[in-house]
Design an enzyme around this catalytic site. Structure first.
Site, PDB file in Angstrom:
ATOM      1  N   THR A  66       0.261  -3.775   0.965  1.00 51.40           N
ATOM      2  CA  THR A  66      -0.443  -2.482   1.021  1.00 51.40           C
ATOM      3  C   THR A  66      -1.930  -2.765   0.907  1.00 51.40           C
ATOM      4  O   THR A  66      -2.326  -3.788   0.348  1.00 51.40           O
ATOM      5  CB  THR A  66      -0.017  -1.545  -0.133  1.00 51.40           C
ATOM      6  OG1 THR A  66       1.370  -1.299  -0.045  1.00 51.40           O
ATOM      7  CG2 THR A  66      -0.771  -0.219  -0.138  1.00 51.40           C
ATOM      8  N   SER A  89       6.371   7.641  -2.702  1.00 52.17           N
ATOM      9  CA  SER A  89       5.390   6.554  -2.726  1.00 52.17           C
ATOM     10  C   SER A  89       4.676   6.519  -4.071  1.00 52.17           C
ATOM     11  O   SER A  89       4.708   7.485  -4.831  1.00 52.17           O
ATOM     12  CB  SER A  89       4.366   6.801  -1.621  1.00 52.17           C
ATOM     13  OG  SER A  89       3.311   5.883  -1.693  1.00 52.17           O
TER      14      SER A  89
END
Ligand code: DON
Length: 602
Positions: free
Chosen positions: A408, A479
């Protein structure tokens, strides 16, 4: 003690030195040696940017120099990140962005996260009632419908000033020219070697053959060209999102996924839609905070924990004070319990959002904290049978963060006019699913792992989520990504700090600590980003402390309260830009735990 650029200068730290080790006092000596005084961020009079890659930061700066705004800069950086950091994010992934418009004072949220394909089913990762290891992280079945291309282009259309061809140019050039393999690339490729080797196209694009003819991670310095990706980017620059979601690229994606046993179809791609949302709002010691609402659980935790800390310690918190840290850990523990109980995609489940972040609810959580002792996580929400309350055993565990597998990336920009973007974007695990759509250079995500494959059973980050996060077609997996904007105390329309980080389950606590370092401790943004980190996530029931973390006396004080402490090498990669409300100068900081760069305009 704080960490600094010295950590980077000292070279990569042996990843085995602390991983999984219960705190041993002797080891701390080594940690203290690495400590030194942090370098302060340098001031800029123009816009400033922080990303995890020098090339992405340079592209962002180029857009600012060309007259672009924060959105042009962030989107150019995101496309370059897709090329130079394929293990973190890319066209085959998705994410969230907060965009602040200085003129109107408005902040918008764009949710361009992946969604489950239409053929997804609740139990698709189970066999005989058990989660099949690897099925939701490695290979074609782990792929959710990507949102990044739609998201980046919509951001540009809604908020940018420059044309897509200009904004995509640095990414196209980077893919053509090639990147030289960095230590981080190599570590990530080694960490995902087995997974990448199983996909012929991914091996061809991201690996090299060793002397024995086996696929291997390329050596540092190797030049990696991605002509297929350059072509795909060029077609997007010309044809817009359609060039990705329909036509030959979409066909190649669906064909490659299905050939590997996955379920993504061309129709899934053709019908993909981003989602707008209202930012989640909170306050911390007089600062307005805007962050990501569900389907991120991150923003809820950020608001809950900061609110709890202010309620518990209205006068402020002393730096690294054991009593305050205990309260922080207990607040975080309770925030992650709420996450497990209540959070999922709000389009599919009722999320009591207003209640969860209300001062009354947070006061209930904070009021139940025993200032003298740790609350066992299991007493707040009983773990599913077979899920350990703690991983502090001699058994090997998958729950300790493994930096080489996680990924990420976050991009922060504040431009000269005060427009700001905080964008976190991902392909989830290192190199996502390891599936590359043939002939396109597009590496696909494994975001399906962010669902609860079996509610109550931990995912790749050791995170336990519940029934609200069960798999369903078209649903967004929950998330942790927490792009966040903090506003000036005396002007709630003026962005003071743009911040975010990777780190899976640890993202919200990284963001909380950077904010607290700036607001509570008045730190320069570089030091705020560099500082050691402390994390809890309900399960496993242990406090993680990174190698720049706490002094022995503080650790002992936490243990004396009943906390189990685990020393973890490092996690996260905070990227932050600070705009000084008094001078109007901007400062940017890229986490020394990674290879990024903080730049700005003079
Ligand atoms: O959305 C999430 O929370 C995860 N897919 C993010 C993954 C991540 O940050 C991995 N990082 N180290």
């Amino acid at each position: 003690m704080d960490c600094s650029d010295n950590a980077r200068r000292a070279g990569p730290v042996k990843e085995t030195s602390f991983r999984g080790a219960v705190v041993k006092r002797g080891l701390l000596a080594a940690v203290l040696v690495a400590a030194s005084v942090a370098q302060a961020a340098r001031p800029y009079r123009g816009g400033a940017v922080a990303t995890a890659y020098p090339q992405a930061s340079a592209a962002a700066l180029e857009m600012l120099e060309k007259g672009g705004n924060a959105t042009d800069a962030a989107v150019a950086a995101a496309f370059v990140a897709a090329v130079v950091g394929p293990y973190h994010s890319g066209l085959g992934g998705g994410g969230f962005a907060l965009v602040h418009d200085a003129r109107s004072g408005d902040t918008k949220v764009l949710d361009f996260r992946e969604v489950a394909p239409k053929a997804a089913t609740r139990d698709m990762y189970l066999k005989d009632g058990k989660v099949v290891p690897g099925l939701s992280t490695d290979g074609a079945l782990s792929v959710a419908v990507p949102g990044a291309v739609a998201g980046y282009l919509e951001l540009l259309k809604a908020h940018g000033k420059l044309k897509p061809a200009v904004v995509l140019a640095p990414a196209i050039a980077a893919a053509r020219k090639g990147l030289w393999v960095t230590p981080r690339y190599r570590t990530m490729a080694e960490g995902r070697l087995a997974c990448l080797s199983r996909d012929a196209e991914a091996s061809r694009v991201f690996l090299v053959k060793d002397a024995q003819g086996q696929w291997a991670a390329p050596p540092v310095g190797h030049v990696l060209r991605q002509p297929d990706l350059a072509r795909t980017l060029a077609s997007i620059a010309k044809g817009g999102a359609k060039a990705f979601y329909a036509g030959p690229v979409a066909k190649a994606i669906a064909t490659s996924v299905q050939a590997g046993g996955g379920i993504l179809t061309q129709e899934d791609l053709a019908t993909y839609k981003t989602r707008g949302a209202t930012p989640l709002e909170g306050r911390y010691r007089g600062h307005r905070i805007l962050t990501m609402p569900p389907p991120s659980a991150g923003g809820v935790a950020v608001i809950q924990v900061l609110t709890a800390m202010e309620q518990l310690r209205p006068q402020g918190v002393p730096f690294r004070d054991a009593e305050a840290l205990h309260l922080y850990v207990e607040a975080v523990r309770r925030a992650y319990v709420d996450r497990a109980k209540h959070l999922g995609d709000p389009a599919f489940v009722d999320v009591p959002l207003a209640r969860l972040v209300s001062p009354g609810h947070v006061a209930d959580l904070a009021g139940a904290i025993d200032p003298k002792k740790a609350t066992p996580s299991a007493s707040l929400l009983a773990p599913k049978e077979g899920v350990r309350g703690s991983t502090l055993t001699d058994e090997p565990t998958t729950l300790t963060p493994e930096p080489e597998k996680k990924n990420t990336t976050h991009i922060s920009v504040i431009d000269k006019d005060g427009n700001a973007v905080a964008m976190t974007t991902t392909v989830n695990y290192g190199f996502g699913s390891c599936v590359v759509a043939k002939g396109t250079g597009v590496l696909l995500n494994d975001e399906m792992d962010d669902f609860a494959a079996q509610p109550g059973v931990p995912n790749a980050y050791g995170l336990v989520t519940g029934e609200p996060n069960a798999i369903a077609p078209g649903k967004v997996p929950l998330s942790s990504m927490s792009p966040t904007l903090v506003f000036a105390k005396d002007d709630s329309r003026r962005v003071m700090l743009a911040v975010g980080s990777p780190g899976g389950s640890t993202i919200p606590t990284t963001v909380i600590q950077v904010i607290s370092n700036v607001v509570d401790h008045g730190m320069d943004v570089a030091r705020a980003v560099n500082e050691g980190r402390v994390h809890h996530q309900y399960l496993p029931d242990e406090v993680w402390v990174d190698k720049w973390g706490l002094e022995p006396a503080t650790l002992s004080a936490l243990e004396a309260k009943g906390h189990k402490v685990r020393r973890v090498e490092q996690w996260g990669d905070a990227e932050a830009v600070y705009s000084d409300p008094e001078t109007g100068l901007r400062f940017s900081a890229s986490d020394p735990r990674n290879e990024g760069a903080a730049l700005g305009q003079d």
